[in-house]
Design a protein around this motif. Structure first.
Motif, PDB file in Angstrom:
ATOM      1  N   ARG A  35      45.625  40.485  44.918  1.00  0.00           N
ATOM      2  CA  ARG A  35      46.377  41.169  43.877  1.00  0.00           C
ATOM      3  C   ARG A  35      45.785  42.551  43.672  1.00  0.00           C
ATOM      4  N   GLU A  36      46.561  43.454  43.127  1.00  0.00           N
ATOM      5  CA  GLU A  36      46.090  44.805  42.823  1.00  0.00           C
ATOM      6  C   GLU A  36      45.376  44.806  41.476  1.00  0.00           C
ATOM      7  N   PRO A  37      44.399  45.707  41.284  1.00  0.00           N
ATOM      8  CA  PRO A  37      43.746  45.809  39.970  1.00  0.00           C
ATOM      9  C   PRO A  37      44.732  46.265  38.905  1.00  0.00           C
ATOM     10  N   GLN A  38      44.420  45.914  37.659  1.00  0.00           N
ATOM     11  CA  GLN A  38      45.322  46.242  36.563  1.00  0.00           C
ATOM     12  C   GLN A  38      45.484  47.751  36.382  1.00  0.00           C
ATOM     13  N   VAL A  76      37.219  48.470  41.470  1.00  0.00           N
ATOM     14  CA  VAL A  76      36.944  47.136  41.992  1.00  0.00           C
ATOM     15  C   VAL A  76      35.511  47.088  42.502  1.00  0.00           C
ATOM     16  N   ALA A 111      42.249  47.885  46.694  1.00  0.00           N
ATOM     17  CA  ALA A 111      42.388  46.462  46.993  1.00  0.00           C
ATOM     18  C   ALA A 111      42.491  46.221  48.492  1.00  0.00           C
ATOM     19  N   ASP A 130      38.299  42.822  40.051  1.00  0.00           N
ATOM     20  CA  ASP A 130      38.900  43.914  39.287  1.00  0.00           C
ATOM     21  C   ASP A 130      37.981  44.245  38.115  1.00  0.00           C
ATOM     22  N   ASN A 138      41.899  35.848  36.473  1.00  0.00           N
ATOM     23  CA  ASN A 138      42.655  37.101  36.415  1.00  0.00           C
ATOM     24  C   ASN A 138      41.871  38.270  36.992  1.00  0.00           C
ATOM     25  N   LEU A 162      40.543  39.353  42.305  1.00  0.00           N
ATOM     26  CA  LEU A 162      41.739  39.738  43.040  1.00  0.00           C
ATOM     27  C   LEU A 162      41.859  39.000  44.366  1.00  0.00           C
ATOM     28  N   TYR A 163      40.726  38.668  44.949  1.00  0.00           N
ATOM     29  CA  TYR A 163      40.729  38.022  46.264  1.00  0.00           C
ATOM     30  C   TYR A 163      39.332  37.470  46.495  1.00  0.00           C
TER      31      TYR A 163
END
Length: 691
Positions: free
Chosen positions: A52-55, A236, A267, A296, A378, A381-382
């Protein structure tokens, strides 16, 4: 009889505290190696999360320029193994695109194995699409000092780019230790100092951090406290919860993401590092315990809030019934995946998987545990994890497995650490409420001018004196057992067993090990032995073995040996489904590292020489507090794949005790029961049989 039992018991306790092994002589051993070859069962697949991408995402466009600052503190990893040089060689094999450059600083090691790297200076290089160029050499400096990192980052500012990354290469010690140990000085950059070293050059900006990625090619750095240290400095971070194997990151792998994609995000880079790392571990056969997380860092305030709420919730419940609460909490922590080794023989790193701990305490703290596990999930991310790290959720936190004041005070002194975590475990160890300040809206800690510390642990909080010499009964099937009262159970977080060999004719006593292989009924307070006359043997040779982690799928063990005359610890796993052992490799001992872990997991191969390491004491020695004597007993050459298998211990007299462990890691021992083994038959008796 009673005095003799107490005498033997005292000696066994001394042996266990020293991390002792058992000695092979007339009554023990002599059994041929058997069982299936180690490694004959398939290894489970590694686990990975979805990217997932960081917020708080950056702005990325085709052809954006990137610069990676690589702080390459070689330490003994370079002196002994040439590991830093190997990574430099890996990177040099990559053809970098014009929009990517590496700025590298080498130092921190007695010996460099790359030609041109000065052992007595800091050497700086630029690696870009035109190849590797030495930029300058500056006066030698301590790479374990934050000022040296600050100077390097300030120097690197001249290489402008739209996106920055920082890689810290070396040993890591988690929240308690920090990163980048200089071999020559013994200094290491702690988390508070790391935050200060980077922010001196770039400042901190939560909405637009100066770095896209900060990565630790080092052990144990994927912690909530490292997140806090880097908050406002990077979007990240990439780090490992567990000790990294010696192969580390794959530098001829992840930089290729820049050549293979027009637009590269933080990411994307992080996932490339994580995936290529696990690919490298598979190539070297070191994936068993490997972990790596892409985190993240912009989620730090949410993780901190959830961790604070969880810790304060636990603290409030603990104040109502301290013994009962902490005993149950300690059992949950003991059954949670933890990292770096947390036993008397391996030493303590005090790092536990936060989300798994939350899951295991959900019955005690339902709302807070759910929120903490959710915040961790949450933020990650990976991630990837090897087959024997199946519960690694990506972020670790502090838990005082060691039960001592020294490591707690080290943690309590960290500005970036959660004040609620400090308060919770300060209460566990001292029995007193301790004020470590609170949280501002930004998530930073408001600290007292002088953070509290504890001079010693209040052991009266968990009173187990009455459990010393607890009588053991023998049931109709010949199994030894103890039954504890509910009041006694409220003081315990674990029950283990201790097994020893008693050589009455030879006047020698030695321990076979400490284990959790007992039949435990925590609801009824009944604990029963599970001894069947066998014990783990290394190619048929008796060894001391200690369990380091257990779950429903496998048990992890450590065995002290010598490999080619060099002291080390052999790491092994027992697969409960297939009921077989697998030898993972050995790690060498180095007391100079303090609170870091050796990264090099070496494989044992045919032709290697193994020496079993043992300790023994004399039963008849007049010294009440005699020190156990270390002896090297069996030396053999590995002729094929080394095997570890449960085999008969042979005829003789064996002693067995239950060990009762408190949440503060203190323990009491039950009375003795003995097993007389003859021709495969086991006779159980309370006390030592008369000759």
């Amino acid at each position: 009889m009673g005095n003799k039992l107490k005498r033997i018991k005292k000696l066994v306790v001394g042996l266990t505290a020293a991390g002792c092994c058992w000695l092979s002589f007339a009554g023990i051993g002599g059994v041929n190696s058997g069982g299936c070859p180690v490694g004959s069962f398939s290894m489970p697949a590694a686990a990975a999360a979805v990217l997932r991408e960081p917020q708080v995402a950056g702005s990325y466009n085709s052809g954006d320029t990137w610069v990676v600052y690589w702080y390459l503190c070689g330490s003994d990893l370079e002196s002994n193994y040439g590991a830093a040089s190997l990574d430099l060689q890996e990177l040099s094999r990559v053809s970098l695109p014009p929009n990517l450059k590496f700025v590298i600083e080498t130092g921190g090691s007695n010996i460099w194995h790359t030609e041109g790297v000065d052992n007595h200076a800091l050497t700086r290089y630029l690696f870009d699409s035109n190849g590797v160029h030495e930029i300058s050499r500056v006066d030698d400096a301590d790479m374990g000092a934050p000022e040296t990192l600050t100077d390097f980052l300030a120097f690197g500012q001249q290489f402008e780019a739209q996106h920055r990354a920082l890689v810290l290469w070396n040993h890591g010690g988690g929240s308690l230790g920090g990163v980048c140990l200089d071999e020559r000085t013994g200094r290491i950059i702690g988390l508070d100092a790391l935050q200060s070293a980077i922010s001196r050059v770039y400042g901190r900006d939560e909405s637009n951090p100066p770095f896209e990625l900060i990565g630790f090619d080092a052990c144990l750095m994927a912690t909530a406290d490292a997140m806090s240290a880097l908050h406002g400095l990077t979007r990240v971070m990439v780090a490992s919860q567990e000790s990294e194997p010696g192969n580390g990151w794959k530098y001829d792998g992840w930089p290729r993401v820049f050549s293979e994609n027009d637009v590269v995000t933080a990411a994307d880079v992080g996932r490339a590092i994580v995936d290529s790392y696990m690919d490298g571990c598979r190539e070297y056969g070191t994936e068993a315990n490997a972990t790596l997380s892409l985190i993240d860092v912009t989620q730090t305030p949410f993780v901190r809030k959830a961790l604070n709420d969880y810790s304060y919730g636990a603290l409030n419940r603990a104040k109502q019934e301290p013994q009962r609460f902490f005993s149950a909490f300690g059992r949950a922590a003991d059954s949670t995946e933890n990292y770096g080794g947390n036993t008397k023989s391996t030493g303590y790193m005090d790092m536990v998987d936060l989300a798994s701990l939350a899951d295991n305490t959900a019955g005690m703290l339902p709302r807070e545990a759910k929120a903490l596990a959710g915040a961790v999930d949450n933020a990650v991310l990976y991630r990837v994890s090897g087959p024997y790290r199946p519960y690694a959720r990506g972020i670790s936190g502090y838990y005082p497995y060691d039960g001592g004041a020294e490591l707690f005070n080290r943690y309590a002194s960290l500005s970036v650490a959660s004040p609620a975590v400090k308060s919770l475990y300060g209460y566990l160890l001292s029995g007193q409420t301790m004020d470590f300040g609170g949280e501002q809206e930004t998530g930073s800690t408001v600290r007292p001018q002088e953070p509290p510390s504890i001079s010693s642990v209040n052991h009266s909080m968990f009173n187990i004196e009455s459990l010393e010499d607890t009588p053991i009964d023998v049931d109709k099937d010949g199994s030894a057992f103890v039954k504890l009262s509910p009041e006694a159970m409220d003081n315990l977080s674990a029950v283990h067993c201790q097994l020893c060999y008693i050589g009455m004719e030879d006047g020698i006593i030695l321990t076979l090990g400490s284990d959790s292989n007992i039949i435990a009924d925590w609801k009824k307070g009944v604990f029963k032995d599970n001894f069947d006359g066998t014990w783990p043997m290394l190619d048929g040779h008796p060894v001391y073995i200690e369990i380091t982690e257990e779950n429903d799928e496998f048990w992890l063990y450590s065995i002290p040996v010598k490999l080619n005359d060099r002291p080390c610890t052999l790491e092994a796993v027992y697969d409960l489904k297939e009921q077989k052992y697998k030898i993972l490799g050995v790690k060498y001992e180095d007391s100079s590292k303090g609170i870091v872990r050796d990264r090099n997991l070496e494989k044992i191969k045919p032709g290697d020489k193994i020496t079993t390491r043992h300790y023994a004491v004399s039963i008849s020695d007049s010294k009440k507090d005699q020190e156990p004597v270390e002896v090297d007993v069996d030396t053999f050459t590995v002729s094929r794949k080394l095997t570890l298998a449960d085999e008969s211990v042979g005829d003789g007299l064996y002693g067995y005790m239950f060990e009762f462990v408190t949440p503060q890691n203190t323990s009491a021992l039950s009375d003795f029961v003995t097993y007389t083994i003859k021709d495969g038959s086991i006779a159980t008796a309370v006390g030592i049989p008369e000759k």
